[in-house]
Design an enzyme around this catalytic site. Structure first.
Site, PDB file in Angstrom:
ATOM      1  N   TRP A   1       0.834  -1.207   0.000  1.00 61.54           N
ATOM      2  CA  TRP A   1       0.000   0.000   0.000  1.00 61.54           C
ATOM      3  C   TRP A   1       0.867   1.256   0.000  1.00 61.54           C
ATOM      4  CZ3 TRP A   1      -3.665   2.468  -1.764  1.00 61.54           C
ATOM      5  CH2 TRP A   1      -4.470   3.391  -1.106  1.00 61.54           C
TER       6      TRP A   1
ATOM      7  N   LYS B   1      -4.334   0.809   9.263  1.00 65.52           N
ATOM      8  CA  LYS B   1      -5.649   0.294   9.661  1.00 65.52           C
ATOM      9  C   LYS B   1      -5.548  -0.362  11.033  1.00 65.52           C
ATOM     10  CE  LYS B   1      -7.812   0.733   5.492  1.00 65.52           C
ATOM     11  NZ  LYS B   1      -8.909   0.449   4.598  1.00 65.52           N
TER      12      LYS B   1
ATOM     13  N   LYS C   1     -14.352  -2.886  10.402  1.00 59.90           N
ATOM     14  CA  LYS C   1     -14.801  -3.685   9.257  1.00 59.90           C
ATOM     15  C   LYS C   1     -14.171  -5.066   9.224  1.00 59.90           C
ATOM     16  CE  LYS C   1     -10.940  -2.961   6.494  1.00 59.90           C
ATOM     17  NZ  LYS C   1     -10.284  -2.907   5.206  1.00 59.90           N
TER      18      LYS C   1
ATOM     19  N   ASN D   1      -9.106 -11.653   5.982  1.00 61.26           N
ATOM     20  CA  ASN D   1     -10.066 -11.940   7.042  1.00 61.26           C
ATOM     21  C   ASN D   1     -11.172 -12.848   6.533  1.00 61.26           C
ATOM     22  OD1 ASN D   1      -9.320 -10.236   9.481  1.00 61.26           O
ATOM     23  ND2 ASN D   1      -9.216  -8.734   7.828  1.00 61.26           N
TER      24      ASN D   1
END
Lengths: 367, 367
Positions: free
Chosen positions: A21, A128, A212, A295
């Site tokens: 990222w 995150k 999330k 996940n």
């Protein structure tokens, strides 16, 4: 830089981090600072944890090929993105820092930076997750802000590094209390294909990206169950089978989204409800995570393979911890301390499946 | 039934329609009326357009096997769901009607029912779409209500008929102005696995199910483009490829959702914004439609095959019209009359791609 309008400041950018990222973002930022050189210094330093790549130093290869051959192969970063193995040198002279490292390295990185960052430096966290300690939850923008004594914004959204690196259309959200600073960050990141919305809700933007992951675990469990279920439905013809279980997935996303929103409003007063249901950092990021990503994948395997999350992490994640399951545990303990675990049935269900042996297929009895 | 509390009324149910979704709903309703026989008559009539099935009449086969062998094969409907080929007979004595027919048959069906429906009969529409005529938009609940002189609620959500028929977990939303009537409908439809939320927002619930199809076309276009795009990205290694384009899809869904909400608030004052961003009939239904279903599939083929929607409809839909593209046209003309087409760039983009030759890959220049 006090006294000078933010819009008139010339920002010199350094990235703290250079993974998948980080590299995708470095490429965007590198392009934008060239095009907007009246607002930004055209060289972008990128701190890169030094490692070996095929017998050479990774930073050397990056600076030679202008490509992060290890974490974002095949993508030209531009010649103005300069990898730097020394953290202090990377941030030297920069007045705008982009933090994009795995969350477990924040503490150590901040320790190394303490005392080296000028007052008035702007920070933005692309990290995150949330930090849960002593029964309190902190977002990483706050952690960075406190450790380094600078203001720190947050950027989060439905962003897949490889898509952004390919200039595929996507969106993100910047949360920043000072709207002028937010606009400057927007100018740094935005392209025609990478749309940036700004908001004053730093906390909401950050929590979206952390919470999330718990919902994505639930979505993965549902996805894992569908196969078992379909196998049992031998009586159904091919025509009437719907292996996608889209309705169930959508229900989990909707319920999860509202739980994320409720949690944030209860424990972080001042959070904007719209951040969850309207921004990329909320609903859109949730959708991407519930449809793909680790996940979701590991949770599906939990159902189909019948192994523990611990074993699956070892097998599938090279020993890394699964964020959604970790966050579920942290949230559970946070909620339990306050006697509020029953108010968040989906979060609690994910915790109980992962740590207390509750069966995934009992989900409708729990939520 | 005036004077009597709705909760105390005994409802006798008839379904007007018996397709894939109608049959899935008939099964749920059939089970519930048996279990709640103090509130409902235990026989459920299901009007079935008569056709031939392997040499026999379809209604006969359904009533013999308790299975809609044509539209929901392999699923037991229960012996109290009775298929009836005569519309007038099907609704005779019923005081609660469930409308679940393709929208093109509404006018004719209402015509046949006119004068046959007792005052005070309750109606609910499970029909997706909107009726656009003479520059006005009407939801089908209203159309039924006006034609038959009865109150008509709406049920809509992230529902895939085959999933609901398999008791896979899903949710739906009922919009009904009278909250007592809404609760009675909820009692009729809800099971542990099929969750029903009630709302007073009949219009929002109905519009969600119609407008989402336009967004699903846009999502399908994006999905179609990804293949072409990936093929062009030959330089990227497998590792850095992300064929899912999840971030782009999520961006389209988010933008589409907000356009749906804005449109409804502008032209249907009184619509509840939360219906779109929080209910199954809004965000969740949108997600399912953008990930699967015919609008998505045909739009992807539009990009990959380079044929017109007209040709693709003939090839892929057996001559049926593609709802999303039809709705986009209707919305466009509705908006154009009011000079408001530019305020809804995603809806307008879908129209222009389908009817004016605008290239799908110019999407970011339009939205």
């Amino acid at each position: 830089m006090s006294g000078q309008k933010v819009a008139d400041q010339k920002w010199k950018i350094a990235l703290v981090g250079s993974g998948n990222w980080g590299s995708a973002i470095a490429r965007l930022v590198g392009k934008n600072v060239k095009e907007r050189s009246d607002h930004f210094d055209t060289e972008v330093k990128m701190w890169c944890y030094e490692e070996d790549f095929e017998g050479r130093k990774l930073t050397e290869v990056i600076n030679d090929k202008h490509e992060n051959v290890k974490y974002l192969p095949g993508v030209d970063l531009g010649d103005n993105v300069v990898a730097e193995p020394d953290l202090a040198k990377a941030v030297e002279g920069a007045n705008a820092l982009i933090f994009v490292i795995p969350h477990q390295f924040i503490a150590k990185t901040c320790e190394q930076l303490e005392g080296k960052i000028a007052k008035g430096t702007h920070g933005i966290s692309l990290i995150k997750g949330v930090d849960v300690k002593d029964g309190q939850i902190h977002i990483f923008s706050e952690v960075i802000s406190e450790r380094l004594g600078i203001e720190c914004a947050a950027l989060s959204g439905a962003n897949i590094a490889n898509e952004v690196a390919q200039d595929s259309f996507s969106e993100t959200t910047i949360g920043c209390r000072d709207i002028d600073v937010a606009k400057k960050w927007q100018q740094l990141f935005e392209t025609e294909k990478f749309r940036v919305a700004v908001s004053e809700d730093v906390v909401g933007v950050s929590l979206g990206g952390a919470l999330k992951n718990v919902v994505a675990v639930a979505a993965g469990l549902i996805d894992g169950m569908k196969w078992g279920n379909n196998a049992k439905q031998g009586k159904l013809t091919d025509r009437s089978l719907d292996p996608a279980r889209l309705g169930s997935q959508a229900a989990i996303m909707r319920i999860g989204l509202l739980e994320m929103k409720r949690f944030s409003l209860e424990f972080f007063p001042g959070t904007q409800p719209d951040t969850f249901v309207q921004e990329s950092a909320g609903v859109a990021d949730l959708i991407t995570s519930c449809l793909g990503g680790r996940n979701h994948k590991v949770a599906a395997a939990f159902v189909t393979k019948g192994k523990s999350f611990e074993d699956l992490e070892k097998e599938m994640l090279n020993g890394q911890k699964l964020q959604g399951v970790e966050t579920a545990k942290e949230l559970y303990h946070f909620l339990e301390t306050r006697g509020r675990q029953d108010a968040y049935p989906l979060f609690t269900f994910v915790y109980r499946v992962a740590y207390e042996g509750v069966k995934p297929d009992t989900i409708t009895a729990h939520i």
